[in-house]
Design a protein around this motif. Sequence first.
Motif, PDB file in Angstrom:
ATOM      1  N   UNK A  70       0.561  -1.146   0.607  1.00  0.00           N
ATOM      2  CA  UNK A  70      -0.029   0.178  -0.235  1.00  0.00           C
ATOM      3  C   UNK A  70       1.268   1.404   0.254  1.00  0.00           C
ATOM      4  N   UNK A  71       1.755   0.905   1.375  1.00  0.00           N
ATOM      5  CA  UNK A  71       3.047   2.022   1.051  1.00  0.00           C
ATOM      6  C   UNK A  71       3.268   2.547  -0.186  1.00  0.00           C
ATOM      7  N   UNK A  72       3.945   1.397  -0.740  1.00  0.00           N
ATOM      8  CA  UNK A  72       4.401   1.598  -2.575  1.00  0.00           C
ATOM      9  C   UNK A  72       3.544   2.247  -3.132  1.00  0.00           C
ATOM     10  N   UNK A  73       2.191   1.905  -3.735  1.00  0.00           N
ATOM     11  CA  UNK A  73       1.664   2.205  -4.802  1.00  0.00           C
ATOM     12  C   UNK A  73       1.210   3.959  -4.291  1.00  0.00           C
ATOM     13  N   UNK A  74       0.687   4.189  -2.949  1.00  0.00           N
ATOM     14  CA  UNK A  74       0.653   5.465  -3.116  1.00  0.00           C
ATOM     15  C   UNK A  74       1.352   6.787  -3.157  1.00  0.00           C
ATOM     16  N   UNK A  75       2.530   6.070  -2.626  1.00  0.00           N
ATOM     17  CA  UNK A  75       4.066   6.840  -3.138  1.00  0.00           C
ATOM     18  C   UNK A  75       4.720   7.178  -4.376  1.00  0.00           C
ATOM     19  N   UNK A  76       4.089   6.265  -5.364  1.00  0.00           N
ATOM     20  CA  UNK A  76       3.926   5.876  -7.026  1.00  0.00           C
ATOM     21  C   UNK A  76       2.959   7.105  -6.943  1.00  0.00           C
ATOM     22  N   UNK A  77       1.731   7.191  -6.674  1.00  0.00           N
ATOM     23  CA  UNK A  77       0.780   7.754  -7.542  1.00  0.00           C
ATOM     24  C   UNK A  77       1.058   9.613  -6.681  1.00  0.00           C
ATOM     25  N   UNK A  78       1.395   9.647  -5.331  1.00  0.00           N
ATOM     26  CA  UNK A  78       2.067  10.891  -4.976  1.00  0.00           C
ATOM     27  C   UNK A  78       2.550  11.860  -5.691  1.00  0.00           C
ATOM     28  N   UNK A  79       3.550  10.852  -6.677  1.00  0.00           N
ATOM     29  CA  UNK A  79       4.343  11.574  -7.048  1.00  0.00           C
ATOM     30  C   UNK A  79       3.605  11.694  -8.690  1.00  0.00           C
ATOM     31  N   UNK A  80       2.836  11.717  -9.104  1.00  0.00           N
ATOM     32  CA  UNK A  80       2.422  11.695 -10.260  1.00  0.00           C
ATOM     33  C   UNK A  80       1.024  12.678  -9.560  1.00  0.00           C
ATOM     34  N   UNK A  81      -0.145  12.658  -9.176  1.00  0.00           N
ATOM     35  CA  UNK A  81      -1.422  13.408  -9.074  1.00  0.00           C
ATOM     36  C   UNK A  81      -2.138  13.473  -7.710  1.00  0.00           C
ATOM     37  N   UNK A  82      -2.472  14.312  -7.402  1.00  0.00           N
ATOM     38  CA  UNK A  82      -3.420  13.796  -6.140  1.00  0.00           C
ATOM     39  C   UNK A  82      -5.185  13.812  -5.983  1.00  0.00           C
ATOM     40  N   UNK A  83      -5.555  14.448  -6.779  1.00  0.00           N
ATOM     41  CA  UNK A  83      -6.830  15.871  -7.477  1.00  0.00           C
ATOM     42  C   UNK A  83      -7.603  16.107  -8.039  1.00  0.00           C
ATOM     43  N   UNK A  84      -8.267  15.495  -8.749  1.00  0.00           N
ATOM     44  CA  UNK A  84      -8.621  16.145  -9.990  1.00  0.00           C
ATOM     45  C   UNK A  84     -10.468  15.857  -9.860  1.00  0.00           C
ATOM     46  N   UNK A  85     -11.080  16.983 -10.281  1.00  0.00           N
ATOM     47  CA  UNK A  85     -12.577  16.996  -9.452  1.00  0.00           C
ATOM     48  C   UNK A  85     -13.684  16.088 -10.528  1.00  0.00           C
ATOM     49  N   UNK A  86     -14.580  15.737 -10.432  1.00  0.00           N
ATOM     50  CA  UNK A  86     -15.622  14.760 -11.106  1.00  0.00           C
ATOM     51  C   UNK A  86     -16.271  15.928 -12.174  1.00  0.00           C
ATOM     52  N   UNK A  87     -15.044  16.938 -12.911  1.00  0.00           N
ATOM     53  CA  UNK A  87     -15.762  16.986 -14.159  1.00  0.00           C
ATOM     54  C   UNK A  87     -14.672  16.146 -15.371  1.00  0.00           C
ATOM     55  N   UNK A  88     -13.573  15.626 -14.631  1.00  0.00           N
ATOM     56  CA  UNK A  88     -12.627  14.801 -15.547  1.00  0.00           C
ATOM     57  C   UNK A  88     -12.807  13.522 -14.550  1.00  0.00           C
ATOM     58  N   UNK A  89     -12.061  12.527 -15.310  1.00  0.00           N
ATOM     59  CA  UNK A  89     -12.342  11.282 -14.944  1.00  0.00           C
ATOM     60  C   UNK A  89     -10.490  11.001 -14.624  1.00  0.00           C
ATOM     61  N   UNK A  90     -10.639  10.021 -14.106  1.00  0.00           N
ATOM     62  CA  UNK A  90      -8.907   9.147 -13.859  1.00  0.00           C
ATOM     63  C   UNK A  90      -8.624   7.788 -13.805  1.00  0.00           C
ATOM     64  N   UNK A  91      -7.313   7.882 -13.999  1.00  0.00           N
ATOM     65  CA  UNK A  91      -6.994   6.135 -13.971  1.00  0.00           C
ATOM     66  C   UNK A  91      -7.602   5.326 -13.337  1.00  0.00           C
ATOM     67  N   UNK A  92      -7.038   5.773 -11.557  1.00  0.00           N
ATOM     68  CA  UNK A  92      -6.598   5.328 -10.967  1.00  0.00           C
ATOM     69  C   UNK A  92      -8.405   4.656 -10.542  1.00  0.00           C
ATOM     70  N   UNK A  93      -9.337   5.318 -10.336  1.00  0.00           N
ATOM     71  CA  UNK A  93     -10.792   5.041  -9.564  1.00  0.00           C
ATOM     72  C   UNK A  93     -11.441   4.232 -11.166  1.00  0.00           C
ATOM     73  N   UNK A  94     -10.972   3.969 -12.301  1.00  0.00           N
ATOM     74  CA  UNK A  94     -11.568   2.875 -13.427  1.00  0.00           C
ATOM     75  C   UNK A  94     -10.424   1.911 -13.065  1.00  0.00           C
ATOM     76  N   UNK A  95      -9.569   1.983 -12.381  1.00  0.00           N
ATOM     77  CA  UNK A  95      -8.999   0.327 -12.638  1.00  0.00           C
ATOM     78  C   UNK A  95     -10.125  -0.028 -11.439  1.00  0.00           C
ATOM     79  N   UNK A  96      -9.872   0.778 -10.758  1.00  0.00           N
ATOM     80  CA  UNK A  96     -10.996   0.380  -9.451  1.00  0.00           C
ATOM     81  C   UNK A  96     -12.176  -0.072  -9.210  1.00  0.00           C
ATOM     82  N   UNK A  97     -12.829   1.049 -10.205  1.00  0.00           N
ATOM     83  CA  UNK A  97     -14.270   0.154 -10.372  1.00  0.00           C
ATOM     84  C   UNK A  97     -14.574  -0.655 -11.193  1.00  0.00           C
ATOM     85  N   UNK A  98     -13.913  -1.350 -12.378  1.00  0.00           N
ATOM     86  CA  UNK A  98     -13.805  -2.565 -13.487  1.00  0.00           C
ATOM     87  C   UNK A  98     -13.619  -3.506 -12.489  1.00  0.00           C
TER      88      UNK A  98
END
Length: 412
Positions: A70-98
């Motif tokens: 969990x730490x490694x996954x979180x650190x990877x994403x921390x260095x990429x992008x934290x938050x966008x509004x729901x005006x847009x979508x994002x890769x992590x949420x689509x992977x989780x939903x699928x």
Amino acid sequence: MREMNLRRNKVFFQPKREDFDKYIVPCFSPAPFILVKGRGSRLWDQENKEYIDFASGIAVTSLGHSNVKLINALNTQLNKLWHVSNIYTNEPVLKLAKKLVELTFADKVFFCNSGAEANEAALKLARKYANEYYDKTKNEIIAFENSFHGRTLFTVTVGGQSKYSDNFGPLPPAITHLPYNDLKTFEQHISSKTCAVIVELIIGEGGVIPIDPFFLEQVRKICTNYDITLIFDEIQTGMGRTGYLYAYQEYNIVPDILTSAKGLGGGFPIGAMLTKEKWAQIFQPGTHGTTFGGNLLAATVAETVLSQLDYEMLSGVLQRHDIIMNELIKLNKKYNIFQIIRGKGLLIGAQLSSIYYGKAKKLTQLASEEGLLILIAGSNVVRFTPALNIPLDDIYEGFQYFEQAIIRFKDK
């Protein structure tokens, strides 16, 4: 004056337990120590006292503290992008939903930040669904006595414990509470005005009471016959807690909506509402929403948690269940302290004998003094919700501490 206070705040500050009483709204009454570090199923406080954790943040840190994946996954994403509004979508949420859709009955997922928000969304969806397909008189929600569904005004009203909703009125109307596992009463009450039934497959906060499989089967049939939305609240029972990914999978009885949180994020705040296509289409743009739901960090952690809940992990939950039950039975034979021990997987409750009624909290306090963290489920039940992967040695050592707590408890 404000500027002087800001300058003063720059001075080193070492928080103490009394600072909670000074600065925090007193909704809680936390233990007299402050936890500062965790690893696996072990925790340490400010004084470096070590504890074995049978609580997991109330069934939340399901893979233990400071889980490396969990730490490694979180650190990877921390260095990429934290938050966008729901005006847009994002890769992590689509992977989780699928992944959630592929592993469950659901066709669609709505993400939020907590179990209460997931239940709020489910209850709103059920009412809107009835409005769209039937009429406004089909609005009654049935819940069950001693249930718990969250702390929003809607969910606290739906929860079957009036102590949580007293003095917050006027409360949302058309909500009925019926006895849990009482099929006759349920059958007698159902009508064309009922729009939804929400049920925990194990009543958690209300005493760790598993559902009667026949009752659940009949509830599903009745809901289908009366066009009633059936909601499974799996906030506490989901994500491997009972030895199945979700508890409903043991019974092969499918809801229309399911809510998930707690262990879903392994300690990172996230909630989800899973539902079938017909219900999902009721929530069109603008009908419901959230600022932080679907957050990239939360979704990344949750997807990583989900990826670890394989056959080996779930089998290990059932193995640990048997060990804990055996340890509790042995202690009970020795000290005759429990009236009944019940539960599934790693959601286990031990109800105190009548002479100790109302004293569960005291037993948990003594256990923490001995070095074991456990929970209550009401004033009469001691609750055990350790990490799904808790080492077996930690279980046995934890029960040594628990026995010392029981001895002190009985002597008082």
